[in-house]
Design an enzyme around this catalytic site. Structure first.
Site, PDB file in Angstrom:
ATOM      1  N   GLN A   1       1.361 -10.880  -3.422  1.00  0.00           N
ATOM      2  CA  GLN A   1      -0.048 -10.487  -3.385  1.00  0.00           C
ATOM      3  C   GLN A   1      -0.449  -9.982  -4.756  1.00  0.00           C
ATOM      4  OE1 GLN A   1      -0.136  -7.515  -0.201  1.00  0.00           O
ATOM      5  NE2 GLN A   1      -1.788  -8.705   0.706  1.00  0.00           N
TER       6      GLN A   1
ATOM      7  N   LYS B   1     -14.811  -4.355   5.583  1.00  0.00           N
ATOM      8  CA  LYS B   1     -14.312  -5.147   4.453  1.00  0.00           C
ATOM      9  C   LYS B   1     -15.266  -6.275   4.097  1.00  0.00           C
ATOM     10  CE  LYS B   1     -11.762  -8.331   7.387  1.00  0.00           C
ATOM     11  NZ  LYS B   1     -10.636  -9.193   7.579  1.00  0.00           N
TER      12      LYS B   1
ATOM     13  N   ARG C   1       6.522 -11.288   5.376  1.00  0.00           N
ATOM     14  CA  ARG C   1       5.942 -11.154   6.716  1.00  0.00           C
ATOM     15  C   ARG C   1       6.521 -12.226   7.616  1.00  0.00           C
ATOM     16  NH1 ARG C   1      -0.377 -10.024   5.057  1.00  0.00           N
ATOM     17  NH2 ARG C   1       0.105  -8.257   3.707  1.00  0.00           N
TER      18      ARG C   1
ATOM     19  N   CYS D   1       0.801  -1.233   0.000  1.00  0.00           N
ATOM     20  CA  CYS D   1       0.000   0.000   0.000  1.00  0.00           C
ATOM     21  C   CYS D   1       0.834   1.285   0.000  1.00  0.00           C
ATOM     22  CB  CYS D   1      -0.989   0.030   1.159  1.00  0.00           C
ATOM     23  SG  CYS D   1      -1.259  -1.517   1.987  1.00  0.00           S
TER      24      CYS D   1
ATOM     25  N   HIS E   1      -4.850  -1.051  -5.262  1.00  0.00           N
ATOM     26  CA  HIS E   1      -5.390   0.018  -4.431  1.00  0.00           C
ATOM     27  C   HIS E   1      -6.170   0.962  -5.317  1.00  0.00           C
ATOM     28  CE1 HIS E   1      -2.160  -1.689  -1.983  1.00  0.00           C
ATOM     29  NE2 HIS E   1      -3.003  -1.444  -0.999  1.00  0.00           N
TER      30      HIS E   1
ATOM     31  N   HIS F   1      -8.297  -1.266  -0.535  1.00  0.00           N
ATOM     32  CA  HIS F   1      -7.300  -2.298  -0.843  1.00  0.00           C
ATOM     33  C   HIS F   1      -8.084  -3.491  -1.338  1.00  0.00           C
ATOM     34  CE1 HIS F   1      -4.483  -0.702   2.428  1.00  0.00           C
ATOM     35  NE2 HIS F   1      -5.649  -0.284   2.855  1.00  0.00           N
TER      36      HIS F   1
ATOM     37  N   ASP G   1      -2.156  -7.488  -5.572  1.00  0.00           N
ATOM     38  CA  ASP G   1      -2.624  -6.386  -4.748  1.00  0.00           C
ATOM     39  C   ASP G   1      -3.070  -5.228  -5.627  1.00  0.00           C
ATOM     40  OD1 ASP G   1      -3.100  -5.189  -2.378  1.00  0.00           O
ATOM     41  OD2 ASP G   1      -1.010  -4.967  -1.785  1.00  0.00           O
TER      42      ASP G   1
END
Ligand SMILES: [Zn+2]
Ligand SMILES: [Zn+2]
Length: 680
Positions: free
Chosen positions: A418, A506, A400, A371, A422, A552, A420
């Site tokens: 990910q 979410k 992580r 992000c 945004h 996200h 991912d």
């Protein structure tokens, strides 16, 4: 509210709404018997809910937790033994074997039966606790000598005897002091601990007896050991008392129990099926990926065949992103610590991050999330309302920290990718954006062959205002739009209040695999926190600066994890469009090699992935090899095929389909790849 005038009588309300007046002290079993003896024989346990306001309420402890096993009754709705006297006005449900809650009760009762057997055979054993689990039950025990496989077999045999004796489970109460004294005298250090922890001074504790065995437990149980009809002692594992390696090493004995042999058999078939689909085993067998001790655990090496599947997954995802108006970006793997301070990850997320690296100019950290990188791109140039929505997507590698020993194949790792994205938009654009995300998520699931999914909407708890950032208005708007999108699309969902992250509500989408297992993968998550922390803005139509709304979203979730789920879902037999090798070529003998090479060239020219087995091996051995590799098509070529530009086709799961012209086969295979069929 029903309140009795006579304190000798109580009201029992049945699920059909009818009410019976019975003497106080009547048991649920008595009520069942008065309805029908058949019901009395079938019922396992009772659920009661007090009808008087004073004690109404719902027990809040987590089911299966230690507190729920030992603590005092919380009042409220609860399960009770059939033999428990009813002492107040209640709504009563009589649970039969078909009820899931009844299954937990029989499993926990089986744990008592196992403890009975263990103490009869190995009286020196000390008992911990024996809860029901989703798959069965366990009992933690302490004994200096480890139990062997033979011991487990004799425990199981003895359990059958305890069941055959059909001993009643009898509840007794005694003072806490007496319980503590007795258990201390017997050296039952774990029972002493549980009594001290979960009961209070001056309380009565409940004990359950069957035959000569007594256990400290809150219950409930089935009426007698004879009701534990189908069970199995499964395995044994080590565990430290209270999870502390300085404490005694306990032995956790696992078992499972069902109401009948048929269900028990089905359970074992399912376990076999799960084992046969284990992505770690298939990953090795099909040479898809590895985890290398020398490089570290939780870090994935994608081998060429796994890599090809990954490329196919990624290509599809990137193409879809672009088609749906996303822009692909790339951001660095390490970034300055200062950035993580602005984003707040240094604070609330640091326990999941790798330690900082000291470089010559500053400290850096590996990114746990993409992000902040996307935010920096957004911020790099001024934005106006005409630019919105901005949708940045990245297949971003994140790292992580997971504790050693908690990693699991592709499912739980320390580094992953990910898919991912945004989305930065105006509040007025939110609904369309969320709808598009949900549609995209559905498309991912459908494309990869998952017909079923479950949706959860996590919202805030407005009463707990201080645990959340963002204005009331924001929360209402965001939760409202998530809900509205799901409603409009007719997608059933479960709302979980208070489950939202502190920074926004979410939607979680859990797919259901071929074995009915749920996997959490896709998420669409609002964020009121980061736009404020990074002071994101856009110039509105009014010429003023406004803060954009940020979403996200990840659909595969993690490419690694999604791949793991795919391997298990398909048991490694990937559909043609995903299969790393789509077609295996088997020339019958060496003299057909030239023709096989010509076929290979034509298939490859058509964009198909082909492997030719040119070894000097028997035809059947080559076919077997391709079959073991779960290759969708095997083409066999001999004189007849070479003479007529044909191939003899063996299809995965179908076997020999005879000869077809090469051109016809190419059309069929191309059609399957282009259509991303999931049938083959
Ligand atoms: Zn119990
Ligand atoms: Zn994000």
């Amino acid at each position: 509210m029903l309140v009795n005038v006579s304190d000798k009588m109580i009201s029992v309300q049945l699920p059909d709404g009818s009410v019976r007046e019975v003497p106080r002290g009547t048991t649920a079993f008595d009520v069942a018997t008065s309805i029908s003896p058949r019901l009395a024989a079938a019922v396992v346990v009772a659920r009661i809910r007090p009808l008087t306001g004073a004690t109404a309420g719902t027990a809040t402890e987590e089911e299966g937790s230690e507190a729920s096993m030992y603590g005092a009754d919380a009042g409220g709705e609860r399960l009770v033994d059939l033999a428990a006297p009813l002492t107040e006005d209640v709504a009563l449900e009589l649970l039969k074997e078909s009820d899931e809650a009844a299954l937990k009760v029989v499993r926990h009762s089986a744990a008592h039966v196992m403890a009975t057997a263990i103490l009869e055979l190995f009286p020196e054993t000390k008992l911990g606790h024996g809860p029901a689990t989703d798959a069965g039950f366990f009992y933690d025990v302490y004994r200096e000598t480890p139990f062997t496989e033979d011991d487990l077999a004799s425990i199981e045999k003895r359990m059958a005897e305890v069941v055959a004796r059909d001993e009643k489970f009898v509840r007794e109460e005694e003072s806490r002091e007496k319980g503590l004294t007795d258990y201390s005298a017997q050296g039952e250090f774990m029972k002493v601990y549980f009594i001290e922890k979960f009961t209070k001074l001056g309380e009565e504790i409940s004990l359950y007896k069957n035959g000569n065995f007594t256990d400290f437990c809150r219950g409930p149980h089935v009426p007698s050991t004879g009701r534990v009809k189908a069970f199995k002692v499964m395995s044994i594992a080590g565990a430290y008392w209270l999870g502390d390696e300085k404490n005694q090493q306990l032995q956790r004995i696992y078992g499972t129990a069902f109401f009948n042999a048929k269900d028990l058999d089905a359970h074992f078939k399912r376990l076999e099926e799960i084992k046969a689909r284990d992505h770690r085993v298939l990953g090795k067998q099909l040479d898809l990926f590895s985890i290398q001790e020398v490089a570290g655990s939780g870090l994935i090496f994608w081998h060429p065949k796994g890599g090809l599947i990954r490329k196919t997954m990624e290509d599809w995802m990137r193409d879809e992103c672009i088609r749906r108006g996303y822009e692909m970006v790339y951001t660095p793997h390490i970034m300055r610590r200062d950035l993580w301070k602005i984003s707040g990850h240094e604070g609330f997320y640091s326990q999941n991050m790798y330690p900082p690296m000291e470089l010559d100019d500053a400290e850096y950290r590996l990114k746990p999330m993409n992000c902040p990188g996307h935010i920096l791109i957004y911020k790099n140039s001024p934005k106006s309302y005409r630019d919105l929505p901005v949708r940045y997507a990245e297949l971003g590698n994140v790292y992580r920290y997971e504790r050693s020993g908690t990693m699991h194949g592709l499912l739980r790792v320390r580094g992953f990718t990910q898919d991912d994205a945004h989305i930065f938009c105006m509040p007025s654009q939110i609904e369309d954006e969320v709808a598009a995300c949900v549609e995209f998520a559905e498309s991912v699931l459908k494309t990869f062959g998952f017909a079923e999914f479950k949706v959860e909407l996590s919202t805030w708890d407005p009463k707990d205002r201080k645990s959340y950032v963002g204005s009331d208005e924001n929360w209402e708007m965001a939760s409202g739009s998530l809900k509205k999108v799901l409603d409009l699309k007719g997608i059933p969902f479960k709302t979980i209040p208070g489950e939202a992250a502190f920074y926004g509500p979410k939607i979680d989408i859990k797919l259901v695999d071929v074995l009915g297992r749920l996997w959490q993968l896709s998420t669409v998550q609002f964020d009121f926190n980061l736009p404020a922390r990074f002071e994101l803005e856009y110039k509105g139509e009014d010429g003023e600066n406004h803060r954009p709304v940020m979403v996200h979203r990840a659909l595969y979730g993690s490419v690694e994890r999604f791949f793991g789920v795919l391997i298990e879902h398909y048991a490694g037999a990937f559909p043609v469009w995903l299969a790393p090798v789509q077609i295996g070529l088997v020339p019958i003998s060496e003299k057909h090699l030239d023709y096989a090479n010509a076929v290979k060239a034509k298939l490859e020219a058509a964009g198909l992935r082909v492997e030719l087995d040119a070894r000097n091996e028997k035809m059947n051995a080559k076919i077997r090899e391709f079959t073991l590799q779960k290759v969708p098509f095997v083409l066999i070529m001999g004189d007849k095929e070479a003479a007529s530009e044909a191939v003899s086709v063996r299809t995965r799961g179908k076997g020999d389909e005879g000869s077809v012209s090469l051109a016809e086969f190419i059309e069929r295979a191309k059609g399957l790849v282009e259509g991303r069929g999931i049938g083959l």
